[in-house]
Design an enzyme around this catalytic site. Structure first.
Site, PDB file in Angstrom:
ATOM      1  N   GLU A 102       0.820  -1.217   0.000  1.00  0.00           N
ATOM      2  CA  GLU A 102       0.000   0.000   0.000  1.00  0.00           C
ATOM      3  C   GLU A 102       0.853   1.266   0.000  1.00  0.00           C
ATOM      4  OE1 GLU A 102      -2.990   0.063   3.093  1.00  0.00           O
ATOM      5  OE2 GLU A 102      -4.264  -1.313   1.988  1.00  0.00           O
ATOM      6  N   HIS A 139      10.495 -25.878   0.503  1.00  0.00           N
ATOM      7  CA  HIS A 139      10.042 -27.087  -0.180  1.00  0.00           C
ATOM      8  C   HIS A 139       8.934 -26.777  -1.167  1.00  0.00           C
ATOM      9  CE1 HIS A 139      12.427 -29.659   2.530  1.00  0.00           C
ATOM     10  NE2 HIS A 139      12.311 -28.588   3.301  1.00  0.00           N
ATOM     11  N   LYS A 177     -13.623  -0.285  -4.121  1.00  0.00           N
ATOM     12  CA  LYS A 177     -14.600   0.080  -3.089  1.00  0.00           C
ATOM     13  C   LYS A 177     -15.841   0.711  -3.724  1.00  0.00           C
ATOM     14  CE  LYS A 177     -11.834   0.669   1.047  1.00  0.00           C
ATOM     15  NZ  LYS A 177     -11.178   1.594   1.948  1.00  0.00           N
TER      16      LYS A 177
HETATM   17  O1  PA5 Z   1      -4.165   0.804   5.256  1.00  0.00           O
HETATM   18  C1  PA5 Z   1      -5.354   1.031   5.223  1.00  0.00           C
HETATM   19  O2  PA5 Z   1      -5.793   2.169   5.290  1.00  0.00           O
HETATM   20  C2  PA5 Z   1      -6.366  -0.092   5.112  1.00  0.00           C
HETATM   21  O3  PA5 Z   1      -5.834  -1.351   5.006  1.00  0.00           O
HETATM   22  C3  PA5 Z   1      -7.228  -0.051   6.355  1.00  0.00           C
HETATM   23  O4  PA5 Z   1      -6.427  -0.278   7.463  1.00  0.00           O
HETATM   24  C4  PA5 Z   1      -8.348  -1.066   6.307  1.00  0.00           C
HETATM   25  O5  PA5 Z   1      -9.130  -0.891   5.157  1.00  0.00           O
HETATM   26  C5  PA5 Z   1      -9.243  -0.914   7.524  1.00  0.00           C
HETATM   27  O6  PA5 Z   1      -9.740   0.370   7.589  1.00  0.00           O
HETATM   28  P1  PA5 Z   1     -10.487   0.891   8.862  1.00  0.00           P
HETATM   29  O7  PA5 Z   1      -9.547   0.870   9.996  1.00  0.00           O
HETATM   30  O8  PA5 Z   1     -10.955   2.258   8.507  1.00  0.00           O
HETATM   31  O9  PA5 Z   1     -11.649  -0.063   9.106  1.00  0.00           O
END
Ligand code: PA5
Length: 465
Positions: free
Chosen positions: A315, A344, A453
């Site tokens: 990310e 393995h 999303k």
């Molecule tokens: O890095 C990120 O922003 C995402 O992976 C969030 O952590 C994940 O979508 C969870 O989001 P939230 O904490 O708003 O539920």
């Protein structure tokens, strides 16, 4: 060459840097502009709390000092955390941690590393009265939640006294589909068979459906501080409250992070291992065609660290544009593996597949257990400590890869405890922050997750009344 980061925590980049088939000394000079820019950018971020985009707050360098930073955690939150931690000793049979992504992965690492694989099979006495631990809301697979509920119900039925469950819902936005949905199921199901089903939450201080729920229903809640993104949140309330409920040493976890932070502040890569490793990985990517990074702990308890790091790497660095709107380098595809298990399966491709990857080995110097293997080598019987086999297998893997001119590095911690884990996880924060700045990208946003999303919410909206 092994470089000490701090006592008992080191990085060895012999197979990543300094030879004619990997990143060369001259490459560091050739990329000094990006390295220097990154060093300055992260130094500025530490001072200003400002990310690469205008108005963006990035406060993760303050997290190692969480308990002294009133703007990140209030004295009331610390008191509530301590009270709940005390109550969790004997007060609850099960703790359900509900969250996904950055609100889940770090806590899974803390649990796996510090509690071990058989925690839930131990007696309450063996767990010092602490609850069993389960994770939910990290998938929309109904089978996962249904089987968890089935198990909890059977436990409640078997128990002679009252069965008590504590549900810790973690969601920064408070609106994420999987944890919100799991919460709705748990709120309905748990009271039907639990003497007590208590809900607490960690969420945004100002907004979101989860915060509204907390206010309306009187749930104790903690804050995900402003300026702390999900994948950078393990040293905030997200990780620390969870750890406290299990009686883990939260001070030691933060101290490990602080030791790394203080050991990696130099603006010269020769005296800053996080900056150096970031630069080597960056150069391997932009100059030598590396497109994948395989994280391979030689430790079963660290297996989930690979998943946590995968989110951090994927990310943060997987961006199509620089902050200036130029095409970006794209980062590397994260891959999780565990030694020796995956030698393995995956190692064949690592060894003979495309030369597009680097391996990041993680090892633990002091074994937590001593057992001997009785083997036959060269037709003769021998007795070898398992910990030796584990380490020899890592070294063999690295040597074989090096013979095929495949790059790897090795990060070693002395032992598996909260302090070393904290130091290790924070080290990854820094390498990612430095590399993002070298690449000129914003390592702290995740615009790429918006596309799916939008489609998903479009689908779900059909069910709205
Ligand atoms: O890095 C990120 O922003 C995402 O992976 C969030 O952590 C994940 O979508 C969870 O989001 P939230 O904490 O708003 O539920």
């Amino acid at each position: 060459m092994s470089i000490s980061i701090w006592d008992g925590f080191s990085v060895d980049w012999t197979d990543l840097f300094g030879q004619d088939w990997n990143v060369r000394a001259g490459d560091m000079a050739a990329h000094q502009k990006e390295i220097g820019r990154a060093a300055a950018a992260v130094a500025a971020l530490r001072k200003t709390g400002r990310g690469p985009r205008a108005g963006e707050e990035v406060l993760f360098p303050h997290l190692p000092y969480l308990f002294q930073e009133k703007r990140l955690i209030s004295p009331e939150e610390i008191a509530a955390m301590q009270a709940l931690s005390a109550e969790c000793r004997g007060g609850f049979d099960a703790l359900l941690s509900v969250g996904i992504g950055g609100s889940y992965l770090g806590d899974q690492v803390l649990f796996d590393t510090c509690c071990g694989p058989y925690w839930n099979l131990m007696t309450p006495e063996e767990r010092s009265g602490r609850p069993q631990v389960f994770f939910a809301g990290q998938t929309a697979d109904p089978e996962a939640l249904a089987s968890l509920l089935r198990y909890l119900r059977s436990q409640a039925e078997k128990k002679e006294g009252p069965y008590r469950v504590l549900v810790l819902v973690i969601s920064k936005s408070g609106t994420t589909v999987e944890p919100s949905g799991a919460l709705s199921v748990l709120e309905e199901a748990l009271p039907s068979f639990c003497a007590e089903a208590r809900f607490i939450a960690i969420t945004d201080a100002k907004k979101g459906k989860l915060l509204e729920d907390c206010r309306e229903k009187g749930w104790t809640h903690f804050v995900v501080p402003e300026g702390i993104g999900g994948r950078f949140s393990v040293f905030s309330q997200v990780g620390v409250v969870f750890a406290a409920l299990l009686g883990l040493d939260t001070e030691a976890f933060l101290r490990g992070a602080a030791r790394t932070e203080e050991a990696c502040r130099s603006e010269d890569w020769r005296t800053n291992p996080a900056l150096a490793l970031a630069a080597m990985k960056y150069i391997a990517t932009v100059r030598y065609g590396v497109t994948a990074e395989i994280t391979m702990p030689y430790s079963s308890r660290l297996a989930s660290l690979g998943g946590w790091y995968a989110q951090l790497l994927g990310e943060s660095l997987g961006k199509k544009e620089t902050v200036d709107g130029q095409p970006a380098y794209g980062g590397r595809t994260p891959v999780c593996a565990v030694g020796t298990t995956d030698m393995h399966s995956l190692t064949q491709e690592h060894q003979e597949g495309r030369r597009n990857k680097l391996l990041q080995f993680i090892s633990v110097d002091e074994p937590a257990a001593y057992l001997d293997f009785r083997l036959t080598e060269g037709g003769r019987p021998c007795t070898v400590a398992m910990s030796h086999v584990l380490d020899a297998a890592l070294r063999a893997n690295a040597a074989a890869l090096a013979s095929a001119h495949k790059m790897s590095c090795r990060i070693s911690i002395r032992k598996l405890n909260e302090e070393y884990l904290g130091g290790l996880m924070y080290f990854f924060f820094l390498t990612i922050a430095y590399e993002g700045a070298m690449a000129g990208i914003d390592a702290y946003d995740q615009p790429g997750v918006e596309a799916y999303k939008k489609i998903l919410h479009g689908d779900l909206a059909h069910f709205a009344g």
